[in-house]
Design a protein around this motif. Structure first.
Motif, PDB file in Angstrom:
ATOM      1  N   ARG A 290     -77.187 -20.917  30.725  1.00 55.86           N
ATOM      2  CA  ARG A 290     -76.779 -20.905  29.311  1.00 55.86           C
ATOM      3  C   ARG A 290     -75.815 -19.755  29.043  1.00 55.86           C
ATOM      4  O   ARG A 290     -74.861 -19.878  28.296  1.00 55.86           O
ATOM      5  CB  ARG A 290     -77.993 -20.748  28.406  1.00 55.86           C
TER       6      ARG A 290
ATOM      7  N   ALA B  92     -85.438 -12.831  26.905  1.00 60.02           N
ATOM      8  CA  ALA B  92     -84.233 -12.599  27.717  1.00 60.02           C
ATOM      9  C   ALA B  92     -82.971 -13.024  26.973  1.00 60.02           C
ATOM     10  O   ALA B  92     -83.025 -13.827  26.043  1.00 60.02           O
ATOM     11  CB  ALA B  92     -84.345 -13.398  29.019  1.00 60.02           C
ATOM     12  N   SER B  93     -81.844 -12.501  27.438  1.00 61.19           N
ATOM     13  CA  SER B  93     -80.557 -12.950  26.916  1.00 61.19           C
ATOM     14  C   SER B  93     -80.406 -14.449  27.203  1.00 61.19           C
ATOM     15  O   SER B  93     -80.684 -14.914  28.316  1.00 61.19           O
ATOM     16  CB  SER B  93     -79.438 -12.174  27.626  1.00 61.19           C
ATOM     17  N   ALA B  94     -79.990 -15.207  26.181  1.00 60.83           N
ATOM     18  CA  ALA B  94     -79.794 -16.659  26.266  1.00 60.83           C
ATOM     19  C   ALA B  94     -81.102 -17.439  26.479  1.00 60.83           C
ATOM     20  O   ALA B  94     -81.088 -18.589  26.912  1.00 60.83           O
ATOM     21  CB  ALA B  94     -78.762 -17.031  27.330  1.00 60.83           C
ATOM     22  N   SER B  95     -82.215 -16.799  26.148  1.00 62.97           N
ATOM     23  CA  SER B  95     -83.508 -17.504  26.255  1.00 62.97           C
ATOM     24  C   SER B  95     -83.699 -18.480  25.091  1.00 62.97           C
ATOM     25  O   SER B  95     -84.541 -19.375  25.158  1.00 62.97           O
ATOM     26  CB  SER B  95     -84.673 -16.502  26.274  1.00 62.97           C
ATOM     27  N   GLY B  96     -82.945 -18.271  24.000  1.00 59.74           N
ATOM     28  CA  GLY B  96     -83.069 -19.159  22.835  1.00 59.74           C
ATOM     29  C   GLY B  96     -83.599 -18.442  21.596  1.00 59.74           C
ATOM     30  O   GLY B  96     -84.056 -19.104  20.659  1.00 59.74           O
ATOM     31  N   LYS B  97     -83.473 -17.113  21.549  1.00 60.98           N
ATOM     32  CA  LYS B  97     -83.974 -16.344  20.394  1.00 60.98           C
ATOM     33  C   LYS B  97     -83.227 -16.726  19.107  1.00 60.98           C
ATOM     34  O   LYS B  97     -83.851 -16.945  18.075  1.00 60.98           O
ATOM     35  CB  LYS B  97     -83.794 -14.827  20.638  1.00 60.98           C
ATOM     36  N   SER B  98     -81.894 -16.780  19.207  1.00 64.95           N
ATOM     37  CA  SER B  98     -81.103 -17.081  17.995  1.00 64.95           C
ATOM     38  C   SER B  98     -81.402 -18.488  17.507  1.00 64.95           C
ATOM     39  O   SER B  98     -81.528 -18.711  16.292  1.00 64.95           O
ATOM     40  CB  SER B  98     -79.599 -17.002  18.270  1.00 64.95           C
ATOM     41  N   LEU B  99     -81.501 -19.427  18.435  1.00 66.48           N
ATOM     42  CA  LEU B  99     -81.785 -20.810  18.024  1.00 66.48           C
ATOM     43  C   LEU B  99     -83.160 -20.903  17.377  1.00 66.48           C
ATOM     44  O   LEU B  99     -83.337 -21.579  16.352  1.00 66.48           O
ATOM     45  CB  LEU B  99     -81.686 -21.755  19.235  1.00 66.48           C
TER      46      LEU B  99
ATOM     47  N   LYS C 100     -86.511 -25.269  20.550  1.00 64.90           N
ATOM     48  CA  LYS C 100     -86.795 -26.716  20.595  1.00 64.90           C
ATOM     49  C   LYS C 100     -88.292 -26.989  20.717  1.00 64.90           C
ATOM     50  O   LYS C 100     -88.708 -28.132  20.899  1.00 64.90           O
ATOM     51  CB  LYS C 100     -86.016 -27.365  21.729  1.00 64.90           C
TER      52      LYS C 100
ATOM     53  N   LYS D 183     -89.741 -22.866  25.642  1.00 60.74           N
ATOM     54  CA  LYS D 183     -88.782 -23.841  25.093  1.00 60.74           C
ATOM     55  C   LYS D 183     -88.125 -23.382  23.776  1.00 60.74           C
ATOM     56  O   LYS D 183     -87.376 -24.151  23.160  1.00 60.74           O
ATOM     57  CB  LYS D 183     -89.427 -25.234  24.892  1.00 60.74           C
TER      58      LYS D 183
ATOM     59  N   ARG E  44     -72.131 -19.782  27.394  1.00 63.13           N
ATOM     60  CA  ARG E  44     -71.893 -19.084  26.125  1.00 63.13           C
ATOM     61  C   ARG E  44     -70.874 -17.952  26.260  1.00 63.13           C
ATOM     62  O   ARG E  44     -69.947 -17.839  25.460  1.00 63.13           O
ATOM     63  CB  ARG E  44     -73.206 -18.518  25.574  1.00 63.13           C
TER      64      ARG E  44
ATOM     65  N   GLU F 163     -83.941 -10.721  15.621  1.00 64.40           N
ATOM     66  CA  GLU F 163     -84.005 -11.244  16.985  1.00 64.40           C
ATOM     67  C   GLU F 163     -83.173 -10.367  17.918  1.00 64.40           C
ATOM     68  O   GLU F 163     -82.106  -9.904  17.533  1.00 64.40           O
ATOM     69  CB  GLU F 163     -83.578 -12.725  17.027  1.00 64.40           C
TER      70      GLU F 163
HETATM   71  N1  LIG Z   1     -84.468 -25.030  24.120  1.00 65.92           N
HETATM   72  C1  LIG Z   1     -83.150 -25.144  24.366  1.00 65.92           C
HETATM   73  N2  LIG Z   1     -82.649 -26.215  25.018  1.00 65.92           N
HETATM   74  C2  LIG Z   1     -81.327 -26.322  25.261  1.00 65.92           C
HETATM   75  N3  LIG Z   1     -80.389 -25.396  24.926  1.00 65.92           N
HETATM   76  C3  LIG Z   1     -80.828 -24.308  24.280  1.00 65.92           C
HETATM   77  C4  LIG Z   1     -82.222 -24.111  23.968  1.00 65.92           C
HETATM   78  N4  LIG Z   1     -82.347 -22.918  23.329  1.00 65.92           N
HETATM   79  C5  LIG Z   1     -81.108 -22.396  23.249  1.00 65.92           C
HETATM   80  N5  LIG Z   1     -80.197 -23.207  23.808  1.00 65.92           N
HETATM   81  C6  LIG Z   1     -78.746 -22.960  23.932  1.00 65.92           C
HETATM   82  O1  LIG Z   1     -78.573 -21.870  24.845  1.00 65.92           O
HETATM   83  C7  LIG Z   1     -77.580 -20.958  24.389  1.00 65.92           C
HETATM   84  C8  LIG Z   1     -78.197 -19.568  24.182  1.00 65.92           C
HETATM   85  O2  LIG Z   1     -79.169 -19.684  23.149  1.00 65.92           O
HETATM   86  P1  LIG Z   1     -79.353 -18.528  22.071  1.00 65.92           P
HETATM   87  O3  LIG Z   1     -80.335 -19.012  21.075  1.00 65.92           O
HETATM   88  O4  LIG Z   1     -78.021 -18.073  21.567  1.00 65.92           O
HETATM   89  O5  LIG Z   1     -79.989 -17.394  23.006  1.00 65.92           O
HETATM   90  P2  LIG Z   1     -80.325 -15.874  22.720  1.00 65.92           P
HETATM   91  O6  LIG Z   1     -80.231 -15.655  21.244  1.00 65.92           O
HETATM   92  O7  LIG Z   1     -81.713 -15.696  23.255  1.00 65.92           O
HETATM   93  O8  LIG Z   1     -79.323 -15.071  23.500  1.00 65.92           O
HETATM   94  C9  LIG Z   1     -77.002 -21.565  23.104  1.00 65.92           C
HETATM   95  O9  LIG Z   1     -75.858 -22.313  23.433  1.00 65.92           O
HETATM   96  C10 LIG Z   1     -78.130 -22.486  22.619  1.00 65.92           C
HETATM   97  O10 LIG Z   1     -77.647 -23.567  21.860  1.00 65.92           O
END
Ligand SMILES: Nc1ncnc2c1ncn2[C@@H]1O[C@H](COP(=O)(O)OP(=O)(O)O)[C@@H](O)[C@H]1O
Ligand SMILES: O=c1ccn([C@@H]2O[C@H](COP(=O)(O)O)[C@@H](O)[C@H]2O)c(=O)[nH]1
Length: 208
Positions: free
Chosen positions: A144, A16-23, A192, A189, A148, A114
């Protein structure tokens, strides 16, 4: 692992959007030698909309697979696999269209891609050597995304909430969640989850 490998290994990360793919992509990248790995975002392949007015662009459904130039992304990944460089588009979220410039992407031994709808397009899906799905509860994603999009993507709180209700949530249910079944590994998660990242790191080092 050597930097002269002929055929890059392609890792797709969906969710999903903001699920943490980029991180997650960034965290995996940091575990490997910098010259061996790079990250490409599916977002760069949203269609160019420079011929539309801003009002018209705001009406586009960005959570439908038709909003992305998946055929071009698939062709670029195929070219990278063959060891060729590509000219990739650059996208500007604040104005909902591509920037005039492109960026040259050179092949590296590992390429992470991603994006939300990477597994919705069969030919594209079949291009990946490893498919990961970040599984984060939607309420967490929404919180999130509000943060963002208001801070980084020039949106008002009202527009984020309205878009979430009309397209983001329905799009996740119709086009993203069903593709979880294509993943090789489902990761809770995201960026992280150090156990999952350790496993992916080991796997990538073994595959190269
Ligand atoms: N496991 C996590 N715990 C806390 N914050 C997170 C976690 N994963 C991502 N984030 C934060 O949530 C926001 C969206 O994450 P992001 O990786 O950009 O999502 P996506 O690429 O899926 O849209 C960012 O600010 C990121 O730092
Ligand atoms: O012009 C645009 C293009 C996309 N979006 C939204 O972005 C997300 C996908 O990006 P993530 O980085 O995975 O969050 C998608 O849900 C679209 O709604 C946009 O708002 N405007």
């Amino acid at each position: 692992m050597t930097a002269t490998i002929q055929r890059p290994l392609l890792v797709g990360i969906a969710g999903a959007s903001a699920s943490g793919k980029s991180l997650l992509a960034k965290t995996i990248k940091q575990r490997l030698p910098i010259e061996h790995i790079q990250v490409i975002s599916e977002d760069s392949y949203y269609f160019d909309q420079s011929h539309l007015t801003m009002d018209e662009r705001e009406q586009t459904n960005y959570d439908h697979p038709n909003s992305m130039e998946h055929d071009l992304l698939q062709q670029h990944l195929e070219q990278l696999k063959q060891g060729n460089s590509v000219d990739a588009p650059c996208y500007d979220f604040t104005i909902h269209t591509r920037k005039p410039e492109t960026v040259v992407i050179n092949p590296t031994p590992i390429i992470i891609i991603e994006g939300i709808m990477l597994f919705s397009h069969k030919k594209l899906r079949d291009t990946f050597d490893l498919k990961l799905f970040v599984d984060t509860p939607l309420d967490i994603c929404l919180l999130r995304r509000i943060k963002r999009d208001t801070v980084e993507r020039g949106r008002s709180l009202e527009s984020v909430i309205e878009q979430y209700k009309t397209t983001v949530r329905p799009g996740y249910i119709s086009f993203i969640q069903p593709t979880k079944e294509y993943a090789d590994v489902i990761i809770p998660k995201g960026g992280k989850n150090t156990v999952a990242i350790d496993l992916v790191e080991t796997k990538l080092k073994a595959m190269c």
